[in-house]
Scaffold this active site. Sequence first.
Site, PDB file in Angstrom:
ATOM      1  N   LYS A  78      31.435  28.564  30.096  1.00  0.00           N
ATOM      2  CA  LYS A  78      32.188  29.794  30.291  1.00  0.00           C
ATOM      3  C   LYS A  78      32.895  30.336  28.865  1.00  0.00           C
ATOM      4  O   LYS A  78      32.708  29.625  27.975  1.00  0.00           O
ATOM      5  CB  LYS A  78      34.386  29.879  30.732  1.00  0.00           C
ATOM      6  CG  LYS A  78      35.183  30.440  31.707  1.00  0.00           C
ATOM      7  CD  LYS A  78      34.672  30.358  32.976  1.00  0.00           C
ATOM      8  CE  LYS A  78      35.612  31.957  33.804  1.00  0.00           C
ATOM      9  NZ  LYS A  78      35.411  32.684  34.918  1.00  0.00           N
ATOM     10  N   GLY A 178      48.969  38.551  45.098  1.00  0.00           N
ATOM     11  CA  GLY A 178      47.928  38.815  44.246  1.00  0.00           C
ATOM     12  C   GLY A 178      46.557  39.432  45.173  1.00  0.00           C
ATOM     13  O   GLY A 178      46.245  38.949  45.803  1.00  0.00           O
ATOM     14  N   GLY A 180      44.931  41.959  44.531  1.00  0.00           N
ATOM     15  CA  GLY A 180      44.002  42.209  43.359  1.00  0.00           C
ATOM     16  C   GLY A 180      41.639  42.464  44.215  1.00  0.00           C
ATOM     17  O   GLY A 180      42.408  42.284  45.665  1.00  0.00           O
ATOM     18  N   VAL A 182      39.815  40.104  44.795  1.00  0.00           N
ATOM     19  CA  VAL A 182      40.147  38.498  46.518  1.00  0.00           C
ATOM     20  C   VAL A 182      41.243  39.501  47.355  1.00  0.00           C
ATOM     21  O   VAL A 182      41.110  39.611  48.541  1.00  0.00           O
ATOM     22  CB  VAL A 182      39.669  37.637  45.203  1.00  0.00           C
ATOM     23  CG1 VAL A 182      39.525  36.384  46.038  1.00  0.00           C
ATOM     24  CG2 VAL A 182      38.732  37.973  44.291  1.00  0.00           C
TER      25      VAL A 182
HETATM   26  P1  NAI Z   1      42.511  40.742  39.856  1.00  0.00           P
HETATM   27  O1  NAI Z   1      42.873  40.894  38.665  1.00  0.00           O
HETATM   28  O2  NAI Z   1      41.963  41.937  40.500  1.00  0.00           O
HETATM   29  O3  NAI Z   1      43.628  40.796  40.900  1.00  0.00           O
HETATM   30  C1  NAI Z   1      45.047  39.836  40.091  1.00  0.00           C
HETATM   31  C2  NAI Z   1      45.818  40.525  41.752  1.00  0.00           C
HETATM   32  O4  NAI Z   1      46.784  39.330  41.138  1.00  0.00           O
HETATM   33  C3  NAI Z   1      46.614  42.042  41.024  1.00  0.00           C
HETATM   34  O5  NAI Z   1      47.143  42.696  41.698  1.00  0.00           O
HETATM   35  C4  NAI Z   1      47.763  41.215  40.490  1.00  0.00           C
HETATM   36  O6  NAI Z   1      48.604  42.464  39.578  1.00  0.00           O
HETATM   37  C5  NAI Z   1      48.055  41.024  40.969  1.00  0.00           C
HETATM   38  N1  NAI Z   1      49.766  39.762  40.293  1.00  0.00           N
HETATM   39  C6  NAI Z   1      49.412  39.344  38.351  1.00  0.00           C
HETATM   40  N2  NAI Z   1      50.092  38.400  38.724  1.00  0.00           N
HETATM   41  C7  NAI Z   1      50.940  38.229  39.671  1.00  0.00           C
HETATM   42  C8  NAI Z   1      52.135  37.392  40.247  1.00  0.00           C
HETATM   43  N3  NAI Z   1      52.646  37.089  38.867  1.00  0.00           N
HETATM   44  N4  NAI Z   1      52.315  37.676  41.538  1.00  0.00           N
HETATM   45  C9  NAI Z   1      51.865  38.256  42.292  1.00  0.00           C
HETATM   46  N5  NAI Z   1      50.590  39.018  41.759  1.00  0.00           N
HETATM   47  C10 NAI Z   1      50.063  39.230  40.554  1.00  0.00           C
HETATM   48  O7  NAI Z   1      41.756  39.567  40.561  1.00  0.00           O
HETATM   49  P2  NAI Z   1      40.486  38.756  41.545  1.00  0.00           P
HETATM   50  O8  NAI Z   1      39.812  39.303  40.719  1.00  0.00           O
HETATM   51  O9  NAI Z   1      41.392  39.689  42.271  1.00  0.00           O
HETATM   52  O10 NAI Z   1      41.101  37.908  40.910  1.00  0.00           O
HETATM   53  C11 NAI Z   1      41.939  35.949  41.441  1.00  0.00           C
HETATM   54  C12 NAI Z   1      42.076  35.486  41.185  1.00  0.00           C
HETATM   55  O11 NAI Z   1      41.037  34.919  41.658  1.00  0.00           O
HETATM   56  C13 NAI Z   1      41.467  35.009  39.738  1.00  0.00           C
HETATM   57  O12 NAI Z   1      42.593  33.663  40.002  1.00  0.00           O
HETATM   58  C14 NAI Z   1      40.751  34.857  39.568  1.00  0.00           C
HETATM   59  O13 NAI Z   1      40.462  33.850  38.286  1.00  0.00           O
HETATM   60  C15 NAI Z   1      40.000  33.662  41.054  1.00  0.00           C
HETATM   61  N6  NAI Z   1      38.202  34.491  41.318  1.00  0.00           N
HETATM   62  C16 NAI Z   1      38.361  35.964  41.286  1.00  0.00           C
HETATM   63  C17 NAI Z   1      36.558  35.504  41.921  1.00  0.00           C
HETATM   64  C18 NAI Z   1      35.887  36.913  41.780  1.00  0.00           C
HETATM   65  O14 NAI Z   1      34.581  37.042  42.554  1.00  0.00           O
HETATM   66  N7  NAI Z   1      36.876  38.203  41.629  1.00  0.00           N
HETATM   67  C19 NAI Z   1      35.930  34.282  41.666  1.00  0.00           C
HETATM   68  C20 NAI Z   1      36.259  32.749  41.606  1.00  0.00           C
HETATM   69  C21 NAI Z   1      37.848  32.826  41.341  1.00  0.00           C
END
Ligand code: NAI
Length: 346
Positions: A78, A178, A180, A182
């Site tokens: 990473k 969350g 986001g 995913v």
């Molecule tokens: P993202 O940044 O698109 O979504 C994260 C979401 O969480 C955002 O909507 C944000 O507003 C929200 N958020 C932040 N702090 C918060 C809180 N305290 N309470 C509630 N919501 C909160 O990220 P993504 O890509 O959806 O990834 C989510 C997680 O999954 C991360 O930890 C990432 O490392 C992990 N992950 C993602 C992968 C991918 O394919 N995108 C693959 C493997 C793991």
Amino acid sequence: FFGLPHQAPHERVLIAADAASGLRTMIAVHSTARGPAFGGCRLWAYENDLAAHHDALRLSQGMSMKNALAGLPFGGGKAVIVKPKGDFDRAALFAAFARAVDSLQGAYITAEDVGTTTADMRGVQALTQYVSGIPREGAFGGDPSPKTAWGVFVSIQAGAKMVLGRSDLQGLKVAIQGLGAVGWHLAEFLHKAGAQLIVADIDPAKTAKAQAQFGATVVGVEQILAVPCDVLAPCALGASLNATSIPALQTKLICGAANNQLALPADGDALAKQGITYLPDYLVNAGGIISVAREYRNEGEEGAVMAEVSRIAERVDELLARIKTSGRTPAAEADAWAQSLLVKPA
Ligand code: NAI
């Protein structure tokens, strides 16, 4: 400085800086036993270099475990970039990062992660071949988040069956932290399967959309970890399962996408003591890396990738069967299982 008490030593850590662009990066190669270390690049406003270093070490070890359990011919690595303060030239920053990646001569392959985009990776690709997660005209690739969400969804199905005795998800109460990339796709899959959703996000526009589209119940970010539910899906940032949140949990099963959900290994024991089954993050969230790894090997084909991601459910079944005989917690069992796979694939 180079190790963490509960971590196996890393093979290599490259700390690189470039005064002209403001780049400060740590590239952690945890293991190349299975193949080149594969894992994304995070751009984050770390408080200091030590915090960035700590994150790179933790995340790269997680990638070794994830890639091994997913059966991929890749090791774990990473990269983190300390976000420069104030204005900075993004293209120059990622060009300097690409040179650092290239200097490792293929020991590490990068992709996007939190804070980085496919556009950044296109810039990286101009200077090194060791990059993936880039959409290409007429070929498979790009945003891995729907694949990650699908892997989490099939894991929830497997866990609901084995732990909760449910043959389908109709009426199952799932709390998603969350919404986001995913979390949103996961909400879509769960809604289609008949689950009842409870959601929280710091962005009110996302929760309002989930309420309108899925009939989701919206709660505050302070409440989501303590709402009564059948399944909790952490899909925001890491370390949400910790000494403060765990005593308040009112769920039976935890299965979500966020990396490094347990603040400390001992938190896995605390969950088990509370009668909560925790499906380890790096087991259930491998859909994205399965997708970008296929893309990197030029083996991409949507149906085949989805079939490979669906097989995560079989590994959840196997983990839950293993803990019955070993008596370990799911977190400890998955760690031991992954460690045993940190060898060159046959
Ligand atoms: P993202 O940044 O698109 O979504 C994260 C979401 O969480 C955002 O909507 C944000 O507003 C929200 N958020 C932040 N702090 C918060 C809180 N305290 N309470 C509630 N919501 C909160 O990220 P993504 O890509 O959806 O990834 C989510 C997680 O999954 C991360 O930890 C990432 O490392 C992990 N992950 C993602 C992968 C991918 O394919 N995108 C693959 C493997 C793991």
